[in-house]
Scaffold this active site. Structure first.
Site, PDB file in Angstrom:
ATOM      1  N   GLY A  12       1.051  -1.214   0.074  1.00 41.02           N
ATOM      2  CA  GLY A  12       0.435  -0.289   0.142  1.00 41.02           C
ATOM      3  C   GLY A  12       0.674   1.192   0.109  1.00 41.02           C
ATOM      4  O   GLY A  12       1.465   1.587   0.539  1.00 41.02           O
ATOM      5  N   CYS A 128      -4.046  10.691  10.036  1.00 41.06           N
ATOM      6  CA  CYS A 128      -2.481  12.116   9.683  1.00 41.06           C
ATOM      7  C   CYS A 128      -3.086  13.485  10.031  1.00 41.06           C
ATOM      8  O   CYS A 128      -2.053  13.495  10.804  1.00 41.06           O
ATOM      9  CB  CYS A 128      -2.239  11.613   8.101  1.00 41.06           C
ATOM     10  SG  CYS A 128      -4.219  11.439   7.516  1.00 41.06           S
ATOM     11  N   GLY A 159      -4.530   9.778   0.583  1.00 42.38           N
ATOM     12  CA  GLY A 159      -4.931   9.285   2.256  1.00 42.38           C
ATOM     13  C   GLY A 159      -6.436   8.311   1.586  1.00 42.38           C
ATOM     14  O   GLY A 159      -5.964   7.782   3.008  1.00 42.38           O
ATOM     15  N   LYS A 212     -12.142  12.144  14.131  1.00 36.56           N
ATOM     16  CA  LYS A 212     -11.253  11.831  14.847  1.00 36.56           C
ATOM     17  C   LYS A 212      -9.812  12.085  15.220  1.00 36.56           C
ATOM     18  O   LYS A 212      -9.729  12.694  16.131  1.00 36.56           O
ATOM     19  CB  LYS A 212     -10.388  10.723  13.723  1.00 36.56           C
ATOM     20  CG  LYS A 212     -10.933   9.623  13.184  1.00 36.56           C
ATOM     21  CD  LYS A 212     -10.558   8.740  11.817  1.00 36.56           C
ATOM     22  CE  LYS A 212     -11.253   7.879  11.678  1.00 36.56           C
ATOM     23  NZ  LYS A 212     -10.293   7.502  10.271  1.00 36.56           N
ATOM     24  N   HIS A 240      -1.082  17.176   3.552  1.00 41.57           N
ATOM     25  CA  HIS A 240      -2.569  17.242   3.653  1.00 41.57           C
ATOM     26  C   HIS A 240      -2.040  18.884   4.376  1.00 41.57           C
ATOM     27  O   HIS A 240      -1.625  19.666   4.661  1.00 41.57           O
ATOM     28  CB  HIS A 240      -3.028  17.313   5.223  1.00 41.57           C
ATOM     29  CG  HIS A 240      -3.463  15.391   4.555  1.00 41.57           C
ATOM     30  ND1 HIS A 240      -4.081  15.109   3.832  1.00 41.57           N
ATOM     31  CD2 HIS A 240      -4.223  14.572   5.162  1.00 41.57           C
ATOM     32  CE1 HIS A 240      -4.287  13.898   3.777  1.00 41.57           C
ATOM     33  NE2 HIS A 240      -4.616  13.430   4.792  1.00 41.57           N
ATOM     34  N   ASN A 313       1.186  13.500   4.111  1.00 42.87           N
ATOM     35  CA  ASN A 313       0.498  13.214   4.867  1.00 42.87           C
ATOM     36  C   ASN A 313       0.931  11.219   4.682  1.00 42.87           C
ATOM     37  O   ASN A 313      -0.265  11.026   6.281  1.00 42.87           O
ATOM     38  CB  ASN A 313      -1.106  12.632   4.898  1.00 42.87           C
ATOM     39  CG  ASN A 313      -1.152  12.545   2.986  1.00 42.87           C
ATOM     40  OD1 ASN A 313      -0.337  13.390   2.176  1.00 42.87           O
ATOM     41  ND2 ASN A 313      -2.263  11.392   2.169  1.00 42.87           N
TER      42      ASN A 313
END
Ligand code: 2RA
Length: 335
Positions: A12, A128, A159, A212, A240, A313
């Site tokens: 990933g 993040c 993200g 979050k 970000h 991020n």
């Protein structure tokens, strides 16, 4: 001493960044195991002058692992983190699965490194957008006691993951060639757009991403800090950005704020707007720091401050923070 590392979700976007950062920071690894879904087993990943072969992430894969860095999504963490711990590994998990579990420390090494001391085998990596905000807020909070933060974020498509990165590229091409843009990853096209919608909406009208930032701030920094968040997806590949309006209990002057931010760990102050010098995602990409600029008093309230906070991020927002947690375990002789 060197350590046997596993990266779960190795193929990933974050997993690949973890491998890169372990190498760049010369982390004391004895071995590195790349684990991913069974159908990806056998994939060869270049590493230094060699290759690493991806293995299936499953029971038995963690018996010779000291630290397992997870970035494979919440379901994989729920299923495999207990197995990895049972086989002797300490798990550092980038998913949101365990972050609010009271038995799991949620750690930003510049903010609450001491919380790794009470881990029970699993340490969670924060979201993040929370990480970069708290690196910037921590030094101010320690001296002036932050009471309330109103934050708007401008979040890169990385993200979401590789599919979103590919989609943004495709939509840019469609725009140029005049082909129809058919959104797949998001409810609407992200190219040349802004989506006030990251993760799913809750009953209270906020998204999971926004909650979050609220809940993780309370767990990591201070339960008394009130956060109101609006998180927005924008057509940026990586990095970000956040506009944070901060209210402190104690009065401050701007020289103090500048001095504190300039001397704080993990922060680079980039702030000369008259000369077009301010943090930008394209300048933050591939770098470790949290970049802070547009530092200015909010004249509408008594102890008000506005900051513009930008960070990569995939690095500080995920992979780097996870590796720094592993480094903290070593520094605090917990492994
Ligand atoms: C996002 N913070 O940007 C979330 C998860 N990485 O989509």
């Amino acid at each position: 001493k060197s350590y046997r590392i596993a990266i779960v979700g190795a193929l990933g976007a974050v997993g690949q960044e973890m491998l890169k950062i372990l190498d760049q920071r010369k982390f004391p690894f004895e071995t590195i195991k790349l684990l991913d879904i069974p159908s990806n087993a056998g994939t060869m990943v270049p590493f230094g002058n060699d290759y690493l072969i991806v293995e299936a992430a499953k029971k038995g894969a963690f018996s010779n692992v000291d630290i397992a860095l997870f970035s494979a999504g919440g379901d994989a963490s729920q299923e495999l983190a207990p197995i990895a711990i049972n086989e002797g590994a300490i798990v550092i998990d980038n998913s949101s699965a365990w972050r609010m579990d009271p038995t799991v420390p949620l750690v930003v090494p510049e903010v609450n490194p001491e919380d790794v001391d009470w881990h029970k085998g699993l340490i969670a990596n924060p979201n993040c957008s929370t990480i970069q905000m708290l690196v910037a807020l921590k030094p101010i909070h320690d001296i002036f006691q932050i009471q309330r933060v109103v934050v708007s974020t401008y979040q890169a498509v990385s993200g979401t993951g590789q599919k979103a990165i590919d989609e943004l590229r495709q939509q840019a091409e469609c725009y140029v060639t005049g082909k129809d843009i058919i959104p797949q990853v998001y409810p609407y096209q992200i190219g040349f757009n802004a989506l006030p919608h990251i993760d799913v909406f809750q009953e209270n009208g906020y998204t999971k991403e926004e909650m979050k930032m609220v809940n993780e701030t309370k767990k990591i920094l201070d339960n008394n800090v009130q956060v109101s968040a609006t998180t927005v997806r924008i057509p940026v590949f990586r990095g970000h950005s956040e506009s944070a309006n901060i209210e402190t209990k104690k009065a401050f002057d701007m020289d103090e704020i500048y001095t504190i931010l300039r001397n704080a760990p993990g922060i680079q102050v980039i702030d000369d707007p008259g000369n077009h010098v301010y943090p930008l995602p394209i300048l933050a990409e591939g770098k470790d720091d949290v970049f802070v600029g547009r530092i200015r008093k909010d004249f509408t309230i008594e102890n008000g401050l506005n900051l513009w906070i930008v960070s990569d991020n995939l690095r500080k927002g995920a992979a780097l923070n996870a590796v720094q947690i592993a480094e903290t375990l070593i520094q605090r002789s917990l492994i």
